[in-house]
Design a protein around this motif. Structure first.
Motif, PDB file in Angstrom:
ATOM      1  N   GLY A 185       0.832  -1.189   0.000  1.00  0.00           N
ATOM      2  CA  GLY A 185       0.000   0.000   0.000  1.00  0.00           C
ATOM      3  C   GLY A 185       0.863   1.232   0.000  1.00  0.00           C
ATOM      4  N   GLN A 186       0.332   2.299  -0.616  1.00  0.00           N
ATOM      5  CA  GLN A 186       1.112   3.504  -0.823  1.00  0.00           C
ATOM      6  C   GLN A 186       2.389   3.089  -1.564  1.00  0.00           C
ATOM      7  OE1 GLN A 186       0.823   6.419   2.461  1.00  0.00           O
ATOM      8  NE2 GLN A 186      -0.216   4.803   3.615  1.00  0.00           N
ATOM      9  N   ALA A 187       3.551   3.282  -0.990  1.00  0.00           N
ATOM     10  CA  ALA A 187       4.776   2.839  -1.661  1.00  0.00           C
ATOM     11  C   ALA A 187       5.464   1.737  -0.866  1.00  0.00           C
ATOM     12  CB  ALA A 187       5.723   4.020  -1.849  1.00  0.00           C
ATOM     13  N   ILE A 188       4.710   1.042  -0.019  1.00  0.00           N
ATOM     14  CA  ILE A 188       5.268   0.005   0.850  1.00  0.00           C
ATOM     15  C   ILE A 188       5.010  -1.368   0.244  1.00  0.00           C
ATOM     16  CG2 ILE A 188       5.053  -1.128   3.090  1.00  0.00           C
ATOM     17  CD1 ILE A 188       6.498   1.440   3.335  1.00  0.00           C
ATOM     18  N   ASN A 189       6.036  -2.191   0.239  1.00  0.00           N
ATOM     19  CA  ASN A 189       5.898  -3.612  -0.091  1.00  0.00           C
ATOM     20  C   ASN A 189       6.800  -4.359   0.885  1.00  0.00           C
ATOM     21  OD1 ASN A 189       5.824  -6.201  -1.147  1.00  0.00           O
ATOM     22  ND2 ASN A 189       5.721  -5.481  -3.265  1.00  0.00           N
ATOM     23  N   LEU A 213       7.849  11.149   2.772  1.00  0.00           N
ATOM     24  CA  LEU A 213       8.397  12.131   1.841  1.00  0.00           C
ATOM     25  C   LEU A 213       7.256  13.039   1.396  1.00  0.00           C
ATOM     26  CD1 LEU A 213      10.709  13.238   0.109  1.00  0.00           C
ATOM     27  CD2 LEU A 213      10.111  11.525  -1.637  1.00  0.00           C
ATOM     28  N   HIS A 214       7.320  14.326   1.800  1.00  0.00           N
ATOM     29  CA  HIS A 214       6.292  15.312   1.455  1.00  0.00           C
ATOM     30  C   HIS A 214       6.786  16.140   0.267  1.00  0.00           C
ATOM     31  CE1 HIS A 214       4.052  14.699   5.300  1.00  0.00           C
ATOM     32  NE2 HIS A 214       5.265  14.374   5.728  1.00  0.00           N
ATOM     33  N   LEU A 215       5.960  16.260  -0.756  1.00  0.00           N
ATOM     34  CA  LEU A 215       6.342  16.957  -1.985  1.00  0.00           C
ATOM     35  C   LEU A 215       5.313  18.034  -2.316  1.00  0.00           C
ATOM     36  CD1 LEU A 215       7.223  13.786  -4.098  1.00  0.00           C
ATOM     37  CD2 LEU A 215       8.824  15.244  -2.844  1.00  0.00           C
ATOM     38  N   ALA A 238       6.292   4.649  -6.430  1.00  0.00           N
ATOM     39  CA  ALA A 238       5.195   5.564  -6.108  1.00  0.00           C
ATOM     40  C   ALA A 238       5.147   6.668  -7.149  1.00  0.00           C
ATOM     41  CB  ALA A 238       5.375   6.163  -4.716  1.00  0.00           C
ATOM     42  N   SER A 239       3.934   7.138  -7.418  1.00  0.00           N
ATOM     43  CA  SER A 239       3.768   8.247  -8.361  1.00  0.00           C
ATOM     44  C   SER A 239       2.497   9.005  -8.011  1.00  0.00           C
ATOM     45  CB  SER A 239       3.706   7.738  -9.806  1.00  0.00           C
ATOM     46  OG  SER A 239       2.601   6.863  -9.979  1.00  0.00           O
ATOM     47  N   ALA A 240       2.438  10.269  -8.418  1.00  0.00           N
ATOM     48  CA  ALA A 240       1.261  11.093  -8.148  1.00  0.00           C
ATOM     49  C   ALA A 240       1.178  12.184  -9.204  1.00  0.00           C
ATOM     50  CB  ALA A 240       1.331  11.701  -6.755  1.00  0.00           C
ATOM     51  N   GLU A 241      -0.049  12.595  -9.509  1.00  0.00           N
ATOM     52  CA  GLU A 241      -0.286  13.645 -10.504  1.00  0.00           C
ATOM     53  C   GLU A 241      -1.029  14.806  -9.855  1.00  0.00           C
ATOM     54  OE1 GLU A 241      -2.357  11.929 -13.781  1.00  0.00           O
ATOM     55  OE2 GLU A 241      -0.717  10.574 -14.337  1.00  0.00           O
ATOM     56  N   ARG A 242      -0.491  15.304  -8.780  1.00  0.00           N
ATOM     57  CA  ARG A 242      -1.068  16.475  -8.121  1.00  0.00           C
ATOM     58  C   ARG A 242       0.058  17.315  -7.539  1.00  0.00           C
ATOM     59  NH1 ARG A 242      -2.792  11.930  -5.400  1.00  0.00           N
ATOM     60  NH2 ARG A 242      -1.906  11.578  -3.315  1.00  0.00           N
ATOM     61  N   ALA A 243      -0.242  18.579  -7.319  1.00  0.00           N
ATOM     62  CA  ALA A 243       0.801  19.530  -6.936  1.00  0.00           C
ATOM     63  C   ALA A 243       1.419  19.210  -5.589  1.00  0.00           C
ATOM     64  CB  ALA A 243       0.227  20.952  -6.931  1.00  0.00           C
ATOM     65  N   ALA A 244       0.605  18.767  -4.634  1.00  0.00           N
ATOM     66  CA  ALA A 244       1.113  18.440  -3.298  1.00  0.00           C
ATOM     67  C   ALA A 244       0.731  17.000  -2.964  1.00  0.00           C
ATOM     68  CB  ALA A 244       0.545  19.399  -2.261  1.00  0.00           C
ATOM     69  N   THR A 245       1.696  16.227  -2.510  1.00  0.00           N
ATOM     70  CA  THR A 245       1.435  14.827  -2.171  1.00  0.00           C
ATOM     71  C   THR A 245       2.456  14.367  -1.149  1.00  0.00           C
ATOM     72  OG1 THR A 245       1.031  12.638  -3.116  1.00  0.00           O
ATOM     73  CG2 THR A 245       2.934  13.840  -3.944  1.00  0.00           C
ATOM     74  N   ARG A 246       2.283  13.158  -0.650  1.00  0.00           N
ATOM     75  CA  ARG A 246       3.266  12.569   0.250  1.00  0.00           C
ATOM     76  C   ARG A 246       3.309  11.068   0.005  1.00  0.00           C
ATOM     77  NH1 ARG A 246       1.028  12.150   6.464  1.00  0.00           N
ATOM     78  NH2 ARG A 246      -0.845  10.913   6.038  1.00  0.00           N
ATOM     79  N   PHE A 247       4.488  10.499   0.207  1.00  0.00           N
ATOM     80  CA  PHE A 247       4.696   9.072   0.024  1.00  0.00           C
ATOM     81  C   PHE A 247       5.217   8.473   1.329  1.00  0.00           C
ATOM     82  CE2 PHE A 247       5.869  10.412  -4.499  1.00  0.00           C
ATOM     83  CZ  PHE A 247       4.584  10.179  -4.974  1.00  0.00           C
ATOM     84  N   LEU A 248       4.671   7.332   1.702  1.00  0.00           N
ATOM     85  CA  LEU A 248       5.229   6.527   2.790  1.00  0.00           C
ATOM     86  C   LEU A 248       6.032   5.408   2.142  1.00  0.00           C
ATOM     87  CD1 LEU A 248       5.458   5.757   5.808  1.00  0.00           C
ATOM     88  CD2 LEU A 248       3.405   4.353   5.490  1.00  0.00           C
ATOM     89  N   VAL A 249       7.347   5.414   2.340  1.00  0.00           N
ATOM     90  CA  VAL A 249       8.217   4.456   1.659  1.00  0.00           C
ATOM     91  C   VAL A 249       9.210   3.874   2.659  1.00  0.00           C
ATOM     92  CG1 VAL A 249       8.026   5.582  -0.581  1.00  0.00           C
ATOM     93  CG2 VAL A 249       9.843   6.270   0.998  1.00  0.00           C
ATOM     94  N   LEU A 250       9.764   2.723   2.317  1.00  0.00           N
ATOM     95  CA  LEU A 250      10.823   2.146   3.131  1.00  0.00           C
ATOM     96  C   LEU A 250      12.072   3.018   3.030  1.00  0.00           C
ATOM     97  CD1 LEU A 250      10.443  -1.648   2.243  1.00  0.00           C
ATOM     98  CD2 LEU A 250       9.600  -0.452   4.272  1.00  0.00           C
ATOM     99  N   ALA A 251      12.826   3.083   4.112  1.00  0.00           N
ATOM    100  CA  ALA A 251      14.048   3.882   4.111  1.00  0.00           C
ATOM    101  C   ALA A 251      15.002   3.370   3.038  1.00  0.00           C
ATOM    102  CB  ALA A 251      14.703   3.822   5.483  1.00  0.00           C
TER     103      ALA A 251
END
Length: 281
Positions: A185-189, A213-215, A238-251
């Motif tokens: 889920g999100q960017a986690i596997n 990671l906040h973008l 992970a990918s997003a098509e909006r101006a502001a987003t955030r990703f939860l990812v493994l370090a």
């Protein structure tokens, strides 16, 4: 005259011989000779591996059966494998042990008597495990909705899904044995092994070693986050098509591609466990 007398003597001899044969004791036939086909004796002990509700187990690893005498001596040709086991035992007392997977075993004592069948169920009670994902050891609970899968793995490496859930946390009730939990889920596997014991009721914290990671960027900005996979190839996580987003990812180390209306930019981003990093474009 002589021929008539001879015939009479011969006939009398035949009658006397037949009578003598009929008075003789019947021939004794051994059990081995009567069982010309060497048919084995039918089983007199019937064992089943059942769940906490008494239903026959039908999933998971096969059950192995070990039979010994009370003084610890092995019984030839008595062991077996399967959710059911039938065998023939001589009268006496025995210890039956059923092994389910590599970590769970249950033993019971049975007494076998002549002329009586023994039916015995060995019950493996379910265990319940609740999973909570956290960013780092001792850190906050990872927010968001995740997909959860419980997998069992055969000796040949084949994975079988034993349960699914969806949410921030997950709860599974399973038969004793070894499993893997997969969180996506999100960017986690994320995948980790775990063991269920009989009558388990516990909560496991899954330490993800993850980061936020906040973008943010101008309207129309798109983001694509990639990292090197186990085969040495770059893979989008992970990918997003909006101006502001955030990703939860493994370090770890990532490549971030930012596509703005005025051009494309690529950055190398390193994220530490538990970190919250903000980037603006």
């Amino acid at each position: 005259m002589k021929s008539v007398f001879t015939t009479f003597i011969l006939a009398a001899s035949l009658v006397w011989g037949a009578a003598a044969q009929s008075d003789a004791a019947p021939e004794t036939v051994s059990a081995e000779s009567s069982n010309a086909w060497n048919v084995p004796a039918p089983p007199n002990v019937f064992l089943r591996a059942v769940d906490g509700e008494g239903e026959l187990l039908e999933v998971g690893r096969a059950v192995s059966w070990d039979i010994i005498t009370l003084n610890g001596e092995a019984v030839p040709d008595a062991n077996g494998e399967g959710f059911e086991h039938e065998l023939r035992l001589s009268p006496g007392s025995y210890i039956v042990t059923a092994f389910h997977g590599d970590h769970v075993s249950i033993s019971a004592t049975i007494s076998v008597t002549e002329g009586r069948d023994i039916h015995r169920d060995i019950a493996f009670s379910d265990g319940t495990v609740r999973f909570t994902p956290i960013l780092v050891s001792g850190g906050e609970v990872a927010s968001g909705i995740f997909n959860w899968e419980v997998l069992s793995v055969s000796a040949s490496g084949v994975e079988t899904v034993r349960g699914r859930d969806n949410g921030q946390r997950a709860r599974f009730t399973l038969l004793p044995g070894e499993y893997r939990i997969r969180l996506t889920g999100q960017a986690i596997n994320f995948t980790a092994p775990f063991v269920v014991q009989a009558d388990d009721v516990r909560e496991d914290l899954l330490v993800l070693d993850a980061a936020w990671l906040h973008l943010s960027g101008p309207e129309g900005t798109e983001y694509s986050l990639s990292r090197t996979n186990s085969e040495g190839e770059m893979e989008v996580v992970a990918s997003a098509e909006r101006a502001a987003t955030r990703f939860l990812v493994l370090a770890g180390e990532y490549e971030l591609e930012v596509r703005r209306p005025d051009g494309t930019e690529t950055r190398q981003v390193t994220l530490a466990p538990g970190q919250e990093r903000e980037l603006s474009f």
